[in-house]
Design an enzyme around this catalytic site. Structure first.
Site, PDB file in Angstrom:
ATOM      1  N   HIS A  60       2.010   2.300   3.786  1.00 35.80           N
ATOM      2  CA  HIS A  60       3.089   3.092   4.357  1.00 35.80           C
ATOM      3  C   HIS A  60       4.326   3.055   3.460  1.00 35.80           C
ATOM      4  CE1 HIS A  60       4.143  -0.989   5.520  1.00 35.80           C
ATOM      5  NE2 HIS A  60       5.381  -0.574   5.737  1.00 35.80           N
ATOM      6  N   ASP A  82       8.584   2.976   4.130  1.00 32.86           N
ATOM      7  CA  ASP A  82       9.429   2.550   5.249  1.00 32.86           C
ATOM      8  C   ASP A  82       9.975   3.764   5.996  1.00 32.86           C
ATOM      9  OD1 ASP A  82       9.095  -0.162   4.837  1.00 32.86           O
ATOM     10  OD2 ASP A  82      10.780  -0.307   3.445  1.00 32.86           O
ATOM     11  N   HIS A  91       3.519   0.941   0.303  1.00 36.33           N
ATOM     12  CA  HIS A  91       3.217  -0.467   0.112  1.00 36.33           C
ATOM     13  C   HIS A  91       2.358  -0.986   1.254  1.00 36.33           C
ATOM     14  CE1 HIS A  91       6.988  -0.411   2.454  1.00 36.33           C
ATOM     15  NE2 HIS A  91       6.581  -1.553   2.983  1.00 36.33           N
ATOM     16  N   ARG A 138      15.341  -7.774   4.670  1.00 32.98           N
ATOM     17  CA  ARG A 138      15.386  -6.511   3.950  1.00 32.98           C
ATOM     18  C   ARG A 138      16.632  -5.714   4.279  1.00 32.98           C
ATOM     19  NH1 ARG A 138      11.075  -2.089   6.481  1.00 32.98           N
ATOM     20  NH2 ARG A 138      12.000  -1.962   8.567  1.00 32.98           N
TER      21      ARG A 138
END
Length: 344
Positions: free
Chosen positions: A149, A151, A300, A317
């Protein structure tokens, strides 16, 4: 990260090499050469490790320019042995763009830093929605390609980039893998590229999840927070001008205008292309590691091999605000439900 048509270092950049970059890709230095920055590619199509940079020391403009150029060229750049705290993480992100402030974060995320989302696999997911982490992960990834996917790909304006740092990692396992979607597009045959250029696809939150029979609290959660957009199947990167195969396993529901069987077959073929091993790089995390990737040109795969170890994997993150994707015909993405540009 900027979102205009010029490169992140302010120059037009389709297909360019940075100053000092060798065409064979063995060892490269960018605009930060004089500052001691070294950019070393780690795989053939994607990924570079950057040394000579202390991200906690407010890097100068030349260093920031070198990192920007490396992200555009190699899609994901990797740092080791960094000493970033939460404040330093946010300050670093602001050098590259506007950090996203999420309206909802997990309980492990730090108070006072709304730009930071903490992912603590065992701590955050275990017991949520009436299932343990292993079951939730299995239902999200019930096929080999479902875990891949970008983000927030169902949004009308997915983040431009993500900066992820490791606080605690298991002694083994827990690697992240990225794939270069520009290389994947370029690797298609010319007739398939021309076919894909004309298509659009519906991206919807949670389409890769396999529901439980009967009542499923996670399905209710997805319905309550439904997000969907129609994106071009091939987007034009706003900074490099590259054409990018905009597919992933977790958000793409179907290709607009194709029947369900046709859509399923085409998407499977394109996902297999996007995740071919030669287009990927895998990173072994250590405490203090930082990964900075272009969310517009990569997908990723988060690890699925560490939950059973019983050791926490705590990552922080920050995402940078992105733009609305544009297809090869100049037509932008369109929202379907639950999303609007700049509204999180």
């Amino acid at each position: 990260m900027t979102t205009d048509a010029s490169g992140m270092d302010g120059t037009k950049s389709p297909g360019r090499h940075t100053d000092g970059e060798r065409a064979d890709g063995e060892r490269q230095t960018g605009p930060g050469t004089a500052t001691g920055v070294e950019v070393r590619p780690v795989a053939g199509y994607i990924g570079a490790e950057i040394t000579g940079v202390d991200l906690a020391e407010e890097p100068g403009d030349a260093v920031i320019a070198a990192v920007r150029a490396a992200v555009l060229r190699w899609k994901v750049v990797l740092f080791r042995g960094q000493r970033l705290d939460h404040a330093g993480h946010v300050a670093l992100a602001r050098r590259f763009g506007e950090p996203v402030v999420l309206p909802r974060r997990g309980k492990a995320s730090p108070p006072g830093f709304p730009e930071i989302e903490t992912t603590a696999d065992r701590l955050e997911l275990g017991g949520r929605f009436g299932m343990e982490h292993d079951e939730w992960l299995t239902r999200r990834r019930h096929t080999l390609l479902r875990g891949w996917h970008c983000d927030h790909g169902a949004r009308i304006d997915p983040p431009a980039a993500t900066i992820l740092r490791a606080e605690t990692v298991p002694p083994h396992g827990g690697d992240t893998t990225w794939s270069n979607l520009a290389a994947a597009y370029a690797g298609l045959s010319a007739p398939v590229r021309e076919f894909a250029d004309r298509l659009r696809a519906e991206h919807r939150l949670g389409v890769g999840y396999l529901p439980r029979s009967g009542d499923d609290a996670y399905v209710r959660h997805l319905l309550d927070h439904q997000t969907a957009s129609e994106h071009p199947l091939v987007r034009v990167h706003p900074e490099t001008g590259e054409r990018v195969l905009f597919v992933n396993g977790y958000y793409v529901e179907r290709i607009t205008g194709l029947s369900r069987p046709e859509s399923r077959a085409v998407l499977e073929m394109l996902l297999e292309q996007a995740t071919r091993p030669e287009y990927t790089v895998r990173f072994r995390w250590e405490p203090g590691s930082v990964a900075f990737w272009d969310n517009r040109a990569t997908i990723h795969l988060a690890p699925g091999d560490a939950a059973h170890l019983g050791r926490p994997r705590i990552m922080h993150r920050v995402m940078l605000a992105g733009d609305v994707p544009v297809g090869t015909d100049g037509r932008p993405s369109e929202p379907i439900t639950g999303t609007a540009p700049g509204r999180w």
